[in-house]
Design a protein around this motif. Structure first.
Motif, short mmCIF file in Angstrom:
data_model
loop_
_atom_site.label_atom_id
_atom_site.label_comp_id
_atom_site.label_asym_id
_atom_site.label_seq_id
_atom_site.Cartn_x
_atom_site.Cartn_y
_atom_site.Cartn_z
N THR A 51 0.86 -1.19 0.00
CA THR A 51 0.00 0.00 0.00
C THR A 51 0.89 1.23 0.00
O THR A 51 1.79 1.34 0.84
CB THR A 51 -0.92 0.05 1.23
N ALA A 52 0.66 2.12 -0.95
CA ALA A 52 1.39 3.39 -1.02
C ALA A 52 0.45 4.50 -0.56
O ALA A 52 -0.56 4.77 -1.21
CB ALA A 52 1.88 3.65 -2.44
N PHE A 53 0.79 5.12 0.57
CA PHE A 53 -0.06 6.14 1.16
C PHE A 53 0.33 7.56 0.73
O PHE A 53 -0.38 8.50 1.03
CB PHE A 53 -0.01 6.05 2.69
N GLU A 54 1.48 7.71 0.07
CA GLU A 54 2.00 9.03 -0.26
C GLU A 54 2.18 9.17 -1.77
O GLU A 54 3.28 9.37 -2.26
CB GLU A 54 3.31 9.30 0.48
N LEU A 55 1.09 9.07 -2.50
CA LEU A 55 1.11 9.19 -3.95
C LEU A 55 0.45 10.51 -4.35
O LEU A 55 -0.70 10.77 -3.99
CB LEU A 55 0.38 8.02 -4.60
N ALA A 251 1.50 -12.02 6.40
CA ALA A 251 2.07 -11.07 7.36
C ALA A 251 1.76 -9.65 6.91
O ALA A 251 1.86 -9.33 5.71
CB ALA A 251 3.57 -11.25 7.48
N ARG A 252 1.40 -8.80 7.86
CA ARG A 252 1.19 -7.39 7.59
C ARG A 252 2.18 -6.59 8.43
O ARG A 252 2.12 -6.61 9.66
CB ARG A 252 -0.26 -6.98 7.90
N TYR A 253 3.08 -5.91 7.73
CA TYR A 253 4.12 -5.12 8.39
C TYR A 253 3.71 -3.65 8.44
O TYR A 253 3.07 -3.14 7.51
CB TYR A 253 5.44 -5.24 7.65
N THR A 254 4.07 -2.97 9.52
CA THR A 254 3.75 -1.56 9.65
C THR A 254 4.49 -0.76 8.57
O THR A 254 5.56 -1.14 8.11
CB THR A 254 4.13 -1.02 11.04
N ARG A 255 3.88 0.36 8.21
CA ARG A 255 4.44 1.13 7.10
C ARG A 255 5.71 1.86 7.51
O ARG A 255 5.92 2.21 8.66
CB ARG A 255 3.40 2.12 6.58
N ARG A 277 -5.63 -2.63 5.88
CA ARG A 277 -4.64 -2.35 6.90
C ARG A 277 -5.18 -2.64 8.29
O ARG A 277 -6.38 -2.59 8.54
CB ARG A 277 -4.16 -0.91 6.82
N ASN A 278 -4.25 -2.97 9.21
CA ASN A 278 -4.64 -3.12 10.60
C ASN A 278 -4.31 -1.85 11.37
O ASN A 278 -3.77 -0.89 10.81
CB ASN A 278 -4.02 -4.37 11.22
N ALA A 279 -4.65 -1.82 12.64
CA ALA A 279 -4.58 -0.57 13.40
C ALA A 279 -3.16 0.00 13.46
O ALA A 279 -2.97 1.22 13.46
CB ALA A 279 -5.11 -0.80 14.82
N ARG A 280 -2.16 -0.85 13.50
CA ARG A 280 -0.78 -0.38 13.60
C ARG A 280 -0.23 0.15 12.28
O ARG A 280 0.83 0.75 12.25
CB ARG A 280 0.13 -1.48 14.13
N GLN A 281 -0.93 -0.11 11.20
CA GLN A 281 -0.44 0.35 9.90
C GLN A 281 -0.94 1.75 9.57
O GLN A 281 -0.59 2.29 8.54
CB GLN A 281 -0.86 -0.63 8.81
#
Length: 281
Positions: A51-55, A251-255, A277-281
Motif C-alpha cells: 500500500t502506497a499512502f503518499e502518492l 504477514a502485515r508489516y507496519t508502514r 490495513r490493521n490498526a498499527r499500519q
C-alpha cells in the motif's frame, strides 16, 4: 539488478522532482530462496501486497492530485522491489504533470512490472489499483482473523530463527486452525532498522504446538531479512517441521516511508486476501 548493498537504503539521497522510472531498484529473490532450499519450481503461490499512502502528482493545470495505491507483486516474479527505491520513484511523480489518474495508473503498472521481472520474461503483470480521495472512507481498518497466540504466557529466550521450536501432533487426527500473533519483528538487512508486523497462519493438518509456534515467531526478533524473505522462511520451516496438508501465511508489516508490505504465501490455489490495513499500519 544488483544486491541490496548497492540499493538506496542507508545512502544519502537526492530526491528527484520529475518522474523517473530508473529510480526503481529490483533485488533478485533467488539468493535468499536458494538458502531456504527453494529451486525454480516454487512450493507456494501468493503475492506481496503493498500500500502506497503518499502518492501525488500534478494535473495539466498544475493542481496537486492525491490517491492511495494498492500494489500486488506476484511471488513468482524474479525480483522484489527495494522499498526506499519505490518511495523515491513515487516521489518523482510529485511535480510531474499527468493528464489524468488513468495515465498515472498506466505508468505505475508498466514500470513496476518491468522492475519485478527485470532479467527475465514477464509472466504476469504487477497489479495496481488507485483509490481516489472520495473513496478514502471505504478503506477499512481490520485485524487479522484467528485465535491469538499472544494470549499464551511463556518464557522466551530465542531471538534468531529457531525452527527446532516447531512441532506438531503427527500421530493424531488433522485439524483446521487459524492462528495469529502481533509479536512479529524482524530487521532490515541493510539499515538494521526494526520492522514490526502481525502474522496469520492458517493450516489443515497435524495440530501445531501453539507455544512452540509463538516462540518461533518471536525468534525472528533479531533476524535480518526483508519482509518477503521472512514469510517464505516461515512457510518453509512450518511446512518441513509440522507437515501440514495445507498451509497459508500472511504477514502485515507496519508502514515505513508511506509504504507497507504484506507478503502472502499459500500451498494451494485461493484468492489473495483483501489488502486491508490493521490498526498499527
Amino acid at each position: 539488478m544488483t544486491s541490496s548493498i548497492h540499493s538506496p537504503l542507508g545512502q544519502p539521497t537526492l530526491y528527484a522532482d520529475q518522474y523517473d522510472a530508473a529510480l526503481l531498484f529490483p533485488i533478485a529473490r533467488a539468493p535468499q530462496r536458494t538458502e531456504l532450499g527453494i529451486g525454480t519450481t516454487l512450493p507456494f503461490l501468493g503475492a506481496d501486497l503493498w500500500t502506497a499512502f503518499e502518492l501525488s502528482w500534478l494535473n495539466l493545470r498544475g493542481k496537486p492530485q492525491v490517491a492511495l495505491a494498492h500494489i500486488t507483486v506476484p511471488c513468482e516474479s524474479i525480483n522484489i522491489i527495494e522499498s526506499k527505491s519505490l518511495k523515491l520513484y513515487l516521489g518523482s511523480f510529485n511535480n510531474t504533470r499527468f493528464p489524468d489518474a488513468a495515465e498515472v495508473l498506466s505508468r505505475l503498472r508498466a514500470d513496476l512490472t518491468e522492475a519485478a521481472w527485470r532479467g527475465g520474461i514477464v509472466q504476469s503483470s504487477v497489479g495496481v489499483r488507485l483509490v481516489a480521495p472520495e473513496w478514502f472512507d471505504r478503506e477499512p481498518i481490520e485485524e487479522l482473523d484467528g485465535l491469538s497466540l499472544d494470549r499464551l504466557e511463556l518464557d522466551c529466550d530465542r531471538y534468531t530463527p529457531a525452527p527446532e521450536l516447531l512441532s506438531a501432533a503427527t500421530e493424531e487426527a488433522p485439524v483446521t486452525e487459524v492462528l495469529t500473533s502481533n509479536l512479529l519483528r524482524s530487521n532490515c538487512p541493510v539499515t538494521d532498522q526494526p520492522d514490526w508486523g502481525s502474522v496469520q497462519i492458517s493450516y489443515f493438518g497435524p495440530q501445531i504446538d501453539q507455544a512452540g509456534l509463538l516462540r518461533y515467531i518471536i525468534s525472528f526478533r533479531n533476524h535480518q531479512g526483508f519482509h518477503e524473505h521472512c514469510v517464505e522462511r516461515m512457510f518453509m520451516d512450518i511446512q518441513s517441521r509440522c507437515q501440514p496438508h495445507k498451509l497459508s501465511i500472511y504477514a502485515r508489516y507496519t508502514r515505513r516511508g508511506g509504504l507497507d508490505i504484506n507478503p502472502f504465501r499459500t500451498s494451494y490455489p485461493q484468492a489473495l486476501p483483501a489488502n486491508r490495513r490493521n490498526a498499527r499500519q
